[in-house]
Each structure stands twice: as structure tokens, then as C-alpha cells.
Design a protein around this motif. Sequence first.
Motif, PDB file in Angstrom:
ATOM      1  N   VAL A 127       0.833  -1.203   0.000  1.00 31.65           N
ATOM      2  CA  VAL A 127       0.000   0.000   0.000  1.00 31.65           C
ATOM      3  C   VAL A 127       0.874   1.262   0.000  1.00 31.65           C
ATOM      4  N   THR A 128       0.391   2.334  -0.627  1.00 30.30           N
ATOM      5  CA  THR A 128       1.124   3.604  -0.677  1.00 30.30           C
ATOM      6  C   THR A 128       0.232   4.743  -0.197  1.00 30.30           C
ATOM      7  N   ALA A 129       0.819   5.925  -0.099  1.00 36.30           N
ATOM      8  CA  ALA A 129       0.071   7.102   0.358  1.00 36.30           C
ATOM      9  C   ALA A 129      -1.102   7.401  -0.558  1.00 36.30           C
ATOM     10  N   ASN A 130      -1.000   7.029  -1.812  1.00 27.96           N
ATOM     11  CA  ASN A 130      -2.089   7.258  -2.761  1.00 27.96           C
ATOM     12  C   ASN A 130      -3.331   6.434  -2.427  1.00 27.96           C
ATOM     13  N   ASP A 131      -3.164   5.416  -1.591  1.00 27.42           N
ATOM     14  CA  ASP A 131      -4.278   4.530  -1.245  1.00 27.42           C
ATOM     15  C   ASP A 131      -5.023   4.971   0.011  1.00 27.42           C
ATOM     16  N   VAL A 132      -4.540   6.012   0.683  1.00 28.42           N
ATOM     17  CA  VAL A 132      -5.197   6.467   1.913  1.00 28.42           C
ATOM     18  C   VAL A 132      -6.640   6.868   1.609  1.00 28.42           C
TER      19      VAL A 132
END
Length: 290
Positions: free
Chosen positions: A164-169
Motif C-alpha cells: 500500500v502507498t500514500a495514494n491509497d489512503v
Amino acid sequence: MKKTIAKLLAVSLAVTAVAGLSVTASADVDNVITVAASPTPHAEILAKAAEILAEEGWDLQVTEFTDYVQPNLVVDEGEIDANYFQHTPYLESFNEEQGTDLVSVAKIHYEPMGIYIGTKSSLDDLEDGDVIAVPNDTTNEARALLLLEANGVLTLPEDADLTVTANDVVSFKDDLDIEIIEVEAAQVAQYTSEVAFAVVNGNYALSAGLSSSDAIAFETSDSEAASTYANVLVVKAGNEEDEGIQALVAVLQSDEIKEFITETYDGSVVPYEEPAEEAETEIETEAVTE
């Protein structure tokens, strides 16, 4: 030939005596165990292990490396018996990319990621416009985000994993407008004076002089990250049952070494403890195979 010479030169330059031990050519000496390791905390832990092994008749000789490539190459090529500096995901990736045949023989410790205090001292003080720094590499960023979620800072998709990455928050607590900045893992600790919080790897927290009192939360010992990213002792496939390697494993997993790690690193390095269910499964398996 040029590549081989370069590798040998790199190894010779990297050799360092640890805890007063003489690191010499000794492949033909039966009681010698050679290990490649990162300086902190790995070589320090091995220095303590050397004291215990000496009482058992073993001569543990440690070569320090500051990169993450040569320690694997020298073990794969048979120049050094084992290495201690990496976790399993890195090992698996290295084997795939380099064509090496290295295996883990034991999990020794893990370096829990922590949420470290920056300009704010409590997560309850977060407000619109605050910034949180996290590592920018895939696995460590995911660990940081999962830790933030576990502490109520943000929400991730239900199927969020270690990719998971920050774009998935999905959202932040109380619908706050918070910014996640991605920084090279080794540099995140340097941002504590500029951001509300920084999520830092244990080894880099040590290097930056941070202590457990500077953190408000850590990955727990029963977390997926603790098991996945435990630092392991690695050998070339086929050498797992070598007598010296097994003696080293026994010492590194001993209560004495666990106590040394606990007392020395103030929570930034933690002895790996096998989950109870895994231990029970192994015991049952041994009983069946006997």
C-alpha cells in the motif's frame, strides 16, 4: 576477472576487527565461523555472541560491510560462512535479481518502525495542514502507513497489505487535511523538526540518536511486519546444518543475547519471538516426523 578482483578488493577494504577479534583467512580451521554483517546493530550483537561462542571453543570472526550487496555475494561465493544484515523480503529479491542461492536459517531480531515526535507530541493534536514523513520505498512506506492506521491517524482500504502507498489512503482522522510526504528511509529522522510526526525504521532511529522515549507508538511484536521483516542469519543453500552455523544460531537465539539486545537498544532493536501458534505447529510437526 576484473569483476572478481573488484569484489575481492571491496571485501578487503571492508574488513574490520570486531570486539578485538582478529579477522584473518581461516577457511581451513574447523572451529572458525566467519560472518559478514552491518555495523549497527548486527556486528555489535555478533561481538557479544563471540564471547559466548569462545567459551564453547568457537572463533567467531566478523567482517563489517556498509553496503547491502557484497555481504550476500561473499557468502554465495563461499568466501564467508554467513551474513547477518537483512530481512527475508530483501533476501528473496536479491536471489531473484542476482541469481544467488542463499537461504535464511534463523530469525534473530527485528527493528520496529516507530511514530516519532516532531512538532507535535500527541496524535490528538493533529490539525489541518500538518505533515507526516514516511519512508519512500515500497515496503517501508506500507509499514509506516499500516502503523499510522493502527494508531487511528488514517484509514486504508480493507485489503491493504505491504504494498500500500500514500495514494491509497482513504481518509484521515476527523476528516483532517493531512499531508504525507515520502522521504528516503535513511533521511526520515532528519525531518522531525519540520513535520508533525515522522515514521522511522528502528536502525535509522538508532543512527539518528533517537530513543524509545521519542516515539509515541511502535510496531507490535505480533504484527505482520515483525515477522516479515525480522533480520535473519543467512547462508548458502546446503550449509544450513553446518555445525558452526547451528552453534551460532543457538547463541543468537539464546536468552543471553535476547537480554543483551533488550538492554542495549532501548526498544529500537527487539529480539524476535516466534508466535506461539508457529511454535506449537513446529513441535507437532517434529512429533509426527519422529
